[in-house]
Enzyme design. Structure first.
Site, short mmCIF file in Angstrom:
data_model
loop_
_atom_site.label_atom_id
_atom_site.label_comp_id
_atom_site.label_asym_id
_atom_site.label_seq_id
_atom_site.Cartn_x
_atom_site.Cartn_y
_atom_site.Cartn_z
N SER A 642 0.86 -1.18 0.00
CA SER A 642 0.00 0.00 0.00
C SER A 642 0.89 1.24 0.00
CB SER A 642 -0.94 0.02 1.21
OG SER A 642 -0.22 0.29 2.40
N LYS A 643 0.31 2.38 -0.24
CA LYS A 643 1.06 3.63 -0.20
C LYS A 643 0.07 4.78 -0.10
CE LYS A 643 5.52 4.58 -0.43
NZ LYS A 643 6.54 3.80 0.29
#
Length: 1102
Positions: A642-643
């Site tokens: 994720s980011k």
């Protein structure tokens, strides 16, 4: 009229046939026009029953105020304040028999008026017969209080009266006889504005003094200066005509002088945090009210809103408190809000406090001069208080004029602004034409790939610009209202304590189905572009699974979106979850590829408007690619990739902390169940499942992680310990930079190349981007034993063909300083340094560098003949793309033999393949840069495994900096695990390349895909149901230290089942693929699992 300039300017046309001349008065008075103020008055602790002139000082602070320069504050008008009692409508009641501020009587007013008269007569600008009337009008009819007259000199007052008379003469001579008088005086520490306006109406074409004063004073960039504002409206109309509606509005702005200018943000004592003149003038009753509000405001992320009825009058007092610097433009936006509901203000005050709290106090009443149907004052105030939280999130939108003119409501305006942001990122898509082009060309052909790369960039920049999208939206207010009604109909929650009547989407507006909306759009638009933009509103509506848009208090708008609307040919790897966050400071996304996922949050800053345009255009794609890279990096750990990326708005580059805090808090709104009715109400949740996000630090957020952890705990998140990794050791965090976690993984790949090729590191010439000031860059320098020939960082380029002095580099790395601090005496005769600000620098080779910044940005692409190993440890994504990669290729061979990509996305995938084709050994970021994610994953695991008490005891460093013995041992175990995982993957990629000759950059992705695919299958297979196998795998996957400390059974009970499944799947999948390769089949897996089952049977026998 010395110091006064009168200049006619042209206003916007009243209609298309005529332009109206308006007279603007600008003053250029001397800075000493305000004499030193000797305050003879004081505040009273009791209600006012005697003349202010007879009062004695109530405390030492007031006594101290006397005889000192305390800024130049006019005293506010009398306000109706007393100890509050509750009214039937829920508002508290203020007795009108008392006042909230001391309004001191200026005993010298009569004598001053005589002096002013003499000065005006001497000037001769006003006819003698009219002088007395003008003076009396100015002194008695404009609601200007006595302190103004005591502060100002007779000369300055004479200038103001003469200026206003000149403006009245000019207004009278106009053809339309419209009364418009304007005067402004601005200095560094104070300002005065006087303007005519009709109560209850926003003058869009006027001077917008409220915008000016908040831009220059309230929201100014100099945080060391804070300003208070007092504004009054004259009781009577300006003209003699019976139809006259215009009155005068006066604004006074003064710099604050605090008792303690550096008070702690949590300090609430008024005697410490207040402006001195506020303390001198405020009665006890006012202090009680402000004290209560400030105590609430310091504990809340968003605004505190209170309404008070004023006994015996229809007037209401609206008080809004919030943290300064968090709502740029809200002062003028509040005026637009209450004007929309047919309400006007008689006076307004902005008070500043040195703990960072701002309080705006507004006295509201119905605007009786307006025509049309408006709600009752009770309904209007109720609606205004409901909408202030929404206004606080985005005080100024790109559609503000449509709101100020009444064309759209506040809710519709901010909804349209939000979708405008959405459309910018998802309408500039490549379309079917690009898909056809991809099918026609061969992406494996370098020339074809280069064409596709250029076409992609051009298509995304030249289709729909933000201004063009906005123009289309503004041309269809009817569609905006219909689309908003559909959005609100779904997400407006009705429940206990939540009155839908007062927040109806649009009064009497029919809610259309999606099919009818589609038909309406088709009928109303004029062309294909307009249809595409307005259809994107429907896409947005259908994609929103939950939002905090309608929760009573919030600091930013957050939307949980279903990412299925993304075109698959552009985004082949499907996202699992997607959040969009919009605030007054920024916009941002959070993307993840699995339910259980982890990744850093970065803040992107822009040095110029051009840089911002580029960053905004690439925001979503950069976020997607970063999350995708994270997904590939996370192959060894239970979390998917994720980011989060936060892009600061162009004028908010100094608001990184504010933007980050709002981003986190608004996402928490969608993750946590509401527990405080009226503050956090239930939301409509179309997703329907619990979500937990695991986040970590990234660019520009390392120092904000502790706040996020504490805030999650304060908000009651049960998973607060594991919410953020990379937090400080006092909160149980394992800082990546302190222990070199990311660098340890990168170094394993660098050392692996040296080991396989039998290279002596001390003879290897090395170039590094990302200097000694950064996490990865500093630790790479400290762990390296190569011969550095070039270092590039944010300040410039440092080069020495004979080798940069290692001791000096290490000194910079230990102190985290850029190469601008490098001791140039340590360079050889052939060495040099070029800083970004340098120009026309001659290098030892004789080459002239014209622009230091351009030289810095492209140095890594130069054919210097000085680089064997290139390790990017910093730099913007796509610093090497397919086009620029050709600069590193000479006669078909790469000029840099080895590249280990430490920085995320530094080289595009097509560029990596081109470099490998030219003979370069490249290990990509998804493989090399995974030490940090391993460390973070094990930090999360510890947080989930310990209970709160044991977590503090065994994982948290104490106030003196003493780390628990378990913490020290656990950090070492984490470092060993990072190196083990890196070695396993390096060996697997090296071996498979030797066998297949497939480029390493492709093998890295194949390994990741093989592991993540097998991982998903294993988590939901019968193997997980085999308790003996499950426990055996978990015993191998979990750190021995953790098992010995807590026990395997206890860990299994505490850690969520979904997380344990992820541990099981990722461990088995990664070990299988590393041993048998990415292309191994069922027989290989059967062989692998047979060995594992044999081990389980042995364990059971033992």
């Amino acid at each position: 009229m010395e110091g006064i300039m009168v200049e006619p300017v042209l206003a916007s046309p009243v209609d298309r046939m005529r332009r109206v001349s308006i007279l603007t008065i600008k003053t250029n008075l001397p800075m000493d026009s305000f004499p030193e103020y000797q305050d003879p008055f004081s505040s009273s602790d009791d209600t006012m029953t005697e003349s202010p002139s007879t009062l004695n000082p109530a405390n030492r602070l007031v006594e101290k105020t006397r005889g000192t320069e305390v800024s130049r504050h006019p005293s506010p008008q009398p306000t109706h304040v007393s100890y509050p009692k509750m009214n039937g409508n829920g508002h508290r009641v203020l007795r009108s028999a008392t006042v909230g501020y001391v309004a001191p009587e200026f005993k010298g007013k009569a004598e001053q008026m005589k002096q002013v008269r003499e000065i005006i007569l001497k000037g001769g600008w006003i006819p003698e017969a009219l002088v007395d009337a003008q003076i009396i009008w100015f002194y008695n009819e404009l609601a200007i209080d006595d302190v103004y007259f005591q502060l100002e000199s007779p000369e300055a007052i004479s200038n103001h009266i003469t200026s206003l008379y000149a403006a009245k003469v000019a207004a009278f001579s106009r053809e339309d006889k419209r009364e418009e008088i304007r005067l402004d005086m601005e200095a560094s520490d104070h300002a005065i504005y006087i303007d005519t306006s009709e109560p209850g109406k926003t003058s869009i074409n006027g001077p917008r003094y409220e915008h000016r004063l908040e831009s220059k004073y309230l929201d100014g960039g100099d945080t060391s200066k804070r300003f208070r504002v007092e504004t009054f409206r004259s009781p009577g109309v300006l003209g003699q005509d019976a139809n006259s509606k215009a009155t005068l509005r006066c604004y006074f702005v003064y710099q604050c002088q605090f008792v303690d200018a550096n008070a702690d943000p949590m300090e609430t004592r008024l005697e410490v945090i207040s402006d001195r003149m506020f303390l001198a003038k405020a009665t006890k009753n006012t202090k009680v009210i402000y004290q209560e509000i400030i105590e609430s405001a310091v504990r809340r992320a968003g605004p505190v809103i209170e309404v008070y009825d004023i006994e015996g009058t229809p007037e209401k007092r609206l008080v809004v408190a919030f943290r300064s610097r968090t709502a740029r433009g809200i002062f003028s936006a509040l005026s637009d809000l209450y004007h929309y509901y047919g309400v006007t203000s008689s006076r307004k005050y902005v008070e500043q406090f040195s703990n960072g709290i701002t309080i705006i106090s507004i006295y509201l009443r119905p605007a009786s001069n307006l025509e049309g149907k408006f709600p009752s004052i009770e309904e209007s105030i109720h609606q205004i208080t409901k909408e202030i939280s929404l206004l606080y999130c985005i005080p100024q939108t790109k559609l503000q004029d449509m709101f100020a003119s009444g064309e759209l409501s506040l809710q519709e305006t901010i909804y349209a602004h939000s979708v405008w942001v959405f459309v910018q990122h998802f309408l500039n898509r490549l379309g079917s034409e690009y898909a056809s082009l991809v099918a026609a060309l061969n992406p494996k052909n370098n020339s074809h790939a280069e064409i596709l790369s250029k076409m992609k960039k051009r298509l995304r920049t030249e289709t729909f610009t933000p201004d063009y999208i906005l123009e289309i939206i503004k041309s269809h207010p009817g569609l905006v209202r219909a689309l908003y009604a559909s959005f609100a109909n779904v997400h407006l929650k009705v429940g206990p304590g939540f009155d839908r009547h007062f927040i109806a989407p649009t009064p009497a507006f029919e809610v259309l189905s999606d099919a009818k909306l589609k038909d309406k759009i088709t009928k109303d638009v004029n062309n294909e572009h307009e249809e595409m933009v307005m259809t994107a509103f429907r896409v947005f509506n259908n994609a929103v699974l939950k939002t905090n848009y309608f929760t009573p208090t919030k600091v930013a708008l957050s939307f949980r979106l279903d990412p299925s609307f993304l075109p698959e040919f552009e985004y082949p790897n499907r996202l699992y979850g997607m959040f969009l966050v919009i605030s007054s400071e920024s916009r941002g996304f959070h993307l993840r590829f699995k339910d259980i996922a982890r990744g850093g949050i970065r803040i992107v800053k822009s040095r110029s408007k051009e840089a911002y345009s580029i960053n905004a255009r690439n925001l979503f794609d950069e976020n997607y690619n970063l999350a995708s890279t994270q997904q590939r990096k996370n192959k060894d750990i239970p979390e998917g990739g994720s980011k989060g990326v936060i892009l600061l708005d162009p004028k908010q580059q100094d608001k990184a902390r504010e933007a980050f805090e709002k981003y986190i808090d608004s996402i928490l709104d969608l993750l946590l169940k509401p527990e405080t009715p009226g503050i956090k109400n239930p939301i409509v949740d179309l997703y329907g499942k619990e979500e937990i996000l695991f986040m970590g630090p990234d660019e520009n957020t390392a120092d904000l992680v502790d706040w996020a952890t504490e805030h999650a705990r304060h908000r009651g998140a049960p998973w607060w310990k594991s919410f953020f990794t990379g937090k400080s050791p006092k909160l149980g965090g394992i800082p990546h930079d302190t222990y070199g976690m990311t660098t340890l993984s990168v170094r394993e790949y660098v050392k692996g190349i040296y080991r396989k090729l039998n290279l002596d590191p001390s003879t290897v010439r090395k170039m590094q981007t990302g200097g000694p000031d950064g996490d990865l860059g500093s630790n790479e320098i400290l762990l390296s034993n190569e011969k550095y020939t070039a270092v590039v960082d944010g300040s410039g380029v440092l080069v020495d063909p004979n080798g940069i002095d290692k001791d000096e580099l290490r000194r910079l790395a230990k102190s985290r300083q850029m190469i601008v601090h490098f001791d140039l005496s340590k360079l050889s005769k052939d060495g040099y340094r070029v800083l970004c600000e340098d120009a026309n620098i001659t290098l030892p080779t004789g080459e002239v560098v014209n622009n230091g910044t351009a030289f810095r940005n492209t140095y890594h692409l130069r054919d210097t003949g000085l680089t064997d190993m290139f390790v990017p440890c910093g730099g913007r994504p796509e610093s090497i793309d397919l086009v620029s990669a050709n600069k590193l290729i000479k006669d078909g061979k790469c000029t840099v033999p080895y590249i280990v990509e430490g920085a995320n996305l530094f080289i595009t995938q097509d560029a990596k393949l081109r470099l490998e084709e030219a003979g370069c050994i490249v290990y990509k970021d998804a493989s090399a840069n995974k030490g940090g994610v391993t460390s973070s994953s094990l930090e999360v695991l510890a947080s989930l495994s310990f209970d709160d008490e044991s977590f503090v005891k065994d994982m948290c460093v104490d106030k003196k900096g003493n780390a628990p013995e378990f913490y020290k041992a656990y950090v070492k175990a984490v470092q060993e695990k990072i190196q083990e995982n890196a070695r396993l993957e390096f060996e697997a990629i090296w071996a498979e390349h030797q066998k297949t000759k497939v480029p390493r950059s492709i093998l890295s992705d194949k390994l990741s895909q093989a592991i993540t695919s097998l991982d998903e299958q294993l988590q939901h297979s019968d193997l997980w149901e085999n308790e003996a196998l499950r426990n055996s795998v978990l015993a191998d996957a979990l750190p021995n230290l953790l098992i010995e400390k807590i026990g395997l059974e206890t860990i299994i009970k505490r850690v969520p089942d979904s997380y344990l499944r992820a541990i099981f799947g990722s461990y088995v999948a990664s070990r299988f693929v590393y041993e048998f390769g990415s292309g191994a089949g069922q027989f290989a897996f059967y062989d692998f699992m047979s060995k594992r089952m044999a081990k389980v049977q042995q364990q059971q026998k033992a």
